[in-house]
Design an enzyme around this catalytic site. Sequence first.
Site, PDB file in Angstrom:
ATOM      1  CB  VAL A  38      -3.527  -2.078   7.994  1.00 31.58           C
ATOM      2  CG1 VAL A  38      -3.647  -3.128   6.902  1.00 31.58           C
ATOM      3  CG2 VAL A  38      -3.189  -0.714   7.385  1.00 31.58           C
ATOM      4  CE  LYS A 129       4.469   2.872   4.389  1.00 34.89           C
ATOM      5  NZ  LYS A 129       3.013   2.896   4.409  1.00 34.89           N
ATOM      6  CD  GLU A 153       0.102  -5.292  -4.993  1.00 31.20           C
ATOM      7  OE1 GLU A 153       0.486  -6.197  -5.723  1.00 31.20           O
ATOM      8  OE2 GLU A 153       0.294  -4.078  -5.242  1.00 31.20           O
ATOM      9  CB  VAL A 156       4.024  -0.094  -3.325  1.00 30.75           C
ATOM     10  CG1 VAL A 156       4.065   1.063  -4.327  1.00 30.75           C
ATOM     11  CG2 VAL A 156       5.431  -0.447  -2.871  1.00 30.75           C
ATOM     12  CD  GLU A 214       2.366   8.639  11.554  1.00 25.80           C
ATOM     13  OE1 GLU A 214       2.462   8.586  12.796  1.00 25.80           O
ATOM     14  OE2 GLU A 214       1.823   7.763  10.872  1.00 25.80           O
ATOM     15  CG  ASP A 225       5.754   6.375   3.188  1.00 24.41           C
ATOM     16  OD1 ASP A 225       5.620   5.330   3.867  1.00 24.41           O
ATOM     17  OD2 ASP A 225       4.997   6.670   2.244  1.00 24.41           O
ATOM     18  CE  LYS A 229       3.992   4.061   0.676  1.00 27.80           C
ATOM     19  NZ  LYS A 229       3.146   5.227   0.976  1.00 27.80           N
ATOM     20  N   GLY A 337      -5.355   4.005   4.222  1.00 24.93           N
ATOM     21  CA  GLY A 337      -6.620   3.767   4.910  1.00 24.93           C
ATOM     22  C   GLY A 337      -6.769   2.278   5.204  1.00 24.93           C
TER      23      GLY A 337
END
Length: 369
Positions: A38, A129, A153, A156, A214, A225, A229, A337
């Site tokens: 990211v 998160k 933002e 989630v 992973e 995870d 969220k 992604g």
Amino acid sequence: MKERSATIRADDSPVTSRSPMSPRGRALRIAVLGAGTVGGEVVRALVERGSELVAADGAPLELAGIAVRDIARARAAGLPAELLTDAPAHLVAADDTDVVVELMGGDEPAHTLIAAALAAGKAVVSANKHVIAHHGPELEAIARRTGAALRFEAAVGGGVPVLGPLATELAANRVTAVRGIVNGTTNYILSAMSDEGREYADVLAAAQAAGYAEADPRGDVEGHDAVNKLVILARLAFGVWLDPATVTTIAIDGPGAARPGITGIGAADIASAAALGRTIKLVADARRDDEGSILASVLPTAVPTESALGRTSGVLNRIEIDGEPVGTVAFSGPGAGGPATSSAVLADLIAIARGLGSTWAGLPPAGAA
Ligand SMILES: NC(=O)c1ccc[n+]([C@@H]2O[C@H](COP(=O)([O-])OP(=O)(O)OC[C@H]3O[C@@H](n4cnc5c(N)ncnc54)[C@H](OP(=O)(O)O)[C@@H]3O)[C@@H](O)[C@H]2O)c1
């Protein structure tokens, strides 16, 4: 450059002095912590099209520094060498850093760096998160005390906008329930099991080999995870920070019962559901009961195959919100992604440059559930 204190504290003790940041005027200087999937996309966007990322009523954005672990590798990957550092705390503390974009992931040092930035009155954007769900009450308290904005933002739904709409465009509603498919890895595994009739362990191994899961998949397949969220969604929907440990991830009965997340789902469960016109999805669900308590779970759920949730396959996410008076609204799209997630991070940066405050801006301070 405005005067501001260099006092950086990771606790919530008072900051000595700092001028408030203007949303207009000079460029906001941005420190990006972490330049992986990211962070690499966010850096690229700021370098290549930073001039396009300026709202008509907001300040320009200027990339001031990038913290990575391995500078040589980052340089080889084409990141601007003159901006690289392996000392994220120094970048956070730097007098001329206005906004910290935390994209390292994990608990520490991300949590301490975010807390330090907020304590110093600096705005923070994070996609983390885990940190937001596990340290939300503390970070919200610091941000409210110093007036710094905290936006998340991307934490989630990846590129799917849902927290902003919950806090703003749906602000006139009493939200009664939030549910959805919020973890792409488990959805990919369940979709592949369903499409190909294969067993969980086979599909998980293939997903790991293809980079969709992973090496240690527990955070995804055991539901942690998705719990994180859901905790964040519940903060915006119901005004409380749920304790992640209180969210149910093990069903008493039904498909995959007695095992966390999707780890107990087998090909036989998928086939039994299919015979009834249903598809098994890992559904995160939080709702208000008649007494006002919040019930929250992340459980494998047999949904109608032809429903919108049933048709949400692969790495797509879908989040549905029930509210009064709106009824049901839904948000769907790419839940992960680098490019898709950078969309949400960059939008948060633009919002900060416009002076729009935290993701929860306009909502009352959260209580604890
Ligand atoms: N990937 C997604 O699709 C997605 C979607 C939504 C949200 N997120 C969230 O976004 C965040 C980043 O995810 P990602 O997938 O981009 O992770 P990633 O590819 O593993 O990148 C993390 C980056 O942070 C750096 N880093 C880690 N610890 C560091 C430290 N102590 N000091 C300096 N740099 C450090 C890493 O450096 P090294 O490479 O040298 O280790 C790497 O460049 C996470 O919180 C994740 O949950 C990701």
